[in-house]
Design a protein around this motif. Structure first.
Motif, PDB file in Angstrom:
ATOM      1  N   ARG A   1       0.838  -0.998  -0.326  1.00 42.84           N
ATOM      2  CA  ARG A   1      -0.202   0.219   0.061  1.00 42.84           C
ATOM      3  C   ARG A   1       1.261   1.119   0.349  1.00 42.84           C
TER       4      ARG A   1
ATOM      5  N   TYR B   1       0.165   5.383   1.778  1.00 40.45           N
ATOM      6  CA  TYR B   1      -0.280   5.813   2.028  1.00 40.45           C
ATOM      7  C   TYR B   1       0.584   8.275   1.181  1.00 40.45           C
TER       8      TYR B   1
ATOM      9  N   HIS C   1       4.625  -4.155  10.376  1.00 37.06           N
ATOM     10  CA  HIS C   1       3.891  -4.100  10.103  1.00 37.06           C
ATOM     11  C   HIS C   1       4.195  -4.887  11.775  1.00 37.06           C
TER      12      HIS C   1
ATOM     13  N   SER D   1      -0.396  -4.773   6.476  1.00 31.20           N
ATOM     14  CA  SER D   1       0.186  -3.098   6.068  1.00 31.20           C
ATOM     15  C   SER D   1      -1.043  -1.789   6.350  1.00 31.20           C
ATOM     16  N   ALA D   2      -2.716  -2.342   6.969  1.00 31.13           N
ATOM     17  CA  ALA D   2      -3.666  -1.388   7.683  1.00 31.13           C
ATOM     18  C   ALA D   2      -3.413  -0.687   8.407  1.00 31.13           C
TER      19      ALA D   2
ATOM     20  N   GLY E   1      -2.853   2.578   7.995  1.00 32.98           N
ATOM     21  CA  GLY E   1      -3.471   4.273   8.136  1.00 32.98           C
ATOM     22  C   GLY E   1      -3.673   5.252   8.392  1.00 32.98           C
TER      23      GLY E   1
ATOM     24  N   ALA F   1      -1.310   7.410   9.161  1.00 34.78           N
ATOM     25  CA  ALA F   1      -0.752   8.538   7.377  1.00 34.78           C
ATOM     26  C   ALA F   1      -1.865   9.243   7.748  1.00 34.78           C
ATOM     27  N   GLU F   2      -2.684   9.077   8.039  1.00 36.20           N
ATOM     28  CA  GLU F   2      -4.131   9.576   8.154  1.00 36.20           C
ATOM     29  C   GLU F   2      -4.292  11.568   9.338  1.00 36.20           C
TER      30      GLU F   2
END
Length: 256
Positions: free
Chosen positions: A6, A8, A20, A26-27, A30, A33-34
């Motif tokens: 992924r 970001y 991870h 890899s989620a 998220g 990154a946000e």
């Protein structure tokens, strides 16, 4: 082996790699990154047997830790910010010790390099799973492991997810040589001392005590290191406390 990855998107001048934990994906990055809002151009990949990547098929002479380390290292084209959690944090540390000039900063959440901890603590961690392993009780082992390190709760006993979890649990046991015995020699004399990038060691206040002992041992040898403990957080703080994780990550990015 082709692994799922992924991106970001963020600042193209600040490439970063996220690594991870075991039984993660890899989620995990998220929420980080946000909250970082484009401060880095973050790439992450699912380890073999995790997320959307294919199953782990051991290669001759190459264990999972080495495979993931080599895969991440091939992604580095210029100095990067490495952000790792648990198993992934030990991979980031291995890269930094092996090629210090490739690393711009290291943000490490609870690196489970058990070899750095006192022997009684290390043995106690192994003994937590030993009875289940001896009995072949994979479901009991999963409950114990996730209760200690992940999210305790109901563990599926049949179906694809149950089988995937059991395979991942077997991978956890197979990492003992890397994490318990430091087969990669991350702790070798002069290794940690050669890391001149700024390091941030982050721990959860409610995490198993051994993670704080590991952080003590690592911080005593790293030349440029900050420590932070997140109140109310456990081992999965990147997911449970993403704002605090992002604030500490940003602080370390700015130090670099």
């Amino acid at each position: 082996m082709t692994l799922y990855a992924r991106q970001y998107p963020g600042d193209p001048d600040r490439p970063a790699i996220g690594l991870h934990c075991m039984m993660g994906s890899s989620a995990l990055f998220g929420p980080l990154a946000e909250h970082l809002d484009g401060a880095v151009d973050l790439y992450a990949f699912d380890f073999p047997g995790h997320g959307r990547s294919p199953a782990w098929l051991p290669e001759d002479g190459v264990d999972l830790h080495t495979f993931v380390t080599r895969h991440a290292a091939r992604m580095i084209e210029r100095p990067v910010d490495l952000i790792g959690h648990s198993f992934g944090a030990t991979v980031a540390l291995r890269i930094a010790v092996g090629v210090p000039e490739a690393v711009r900063s290291l943000t490490l959440v609870e690196p489970v390099l058990f070899a750095a901890a006192p022997t009684p603590s290390r043995e106690a961690v192994q003994e937590r799973l030993a009875p289940f392993e001896a009995a072949g009780d994979w479901d009991g082992m999963l409950r114990r492991f996730l209760g200690d390190w992940g999210a305790p709760g109901e563990i599926p006993t049949d179906g694809p997810r149950a089988e995937r979890l059991r395979m991942q649990m077997a991978m956890v046991l197979d990492t003992n040589a890397a994490l318990m015995a430091d087969r990669a020699q991350i702790l070798r004399e002069g290794g940690l001392e050669s890391v001149d990038a700024p390091v941030m060691l982050i721990s959860g206040a409610e995490s198993p005590p051994i993670v704080h002992e590991i952080a003590d041992a690592l911080s005593a040898r790293l030349p440029d290191v900050g420590r932070a403990t997140v109140p109310g957080a456990g081992h999965m703080l990147p997911l449970t406390h993403p704002s605090q994780f992002a604030d500490l990550t940003r602080m370390n990015l700015e130090r670099a």
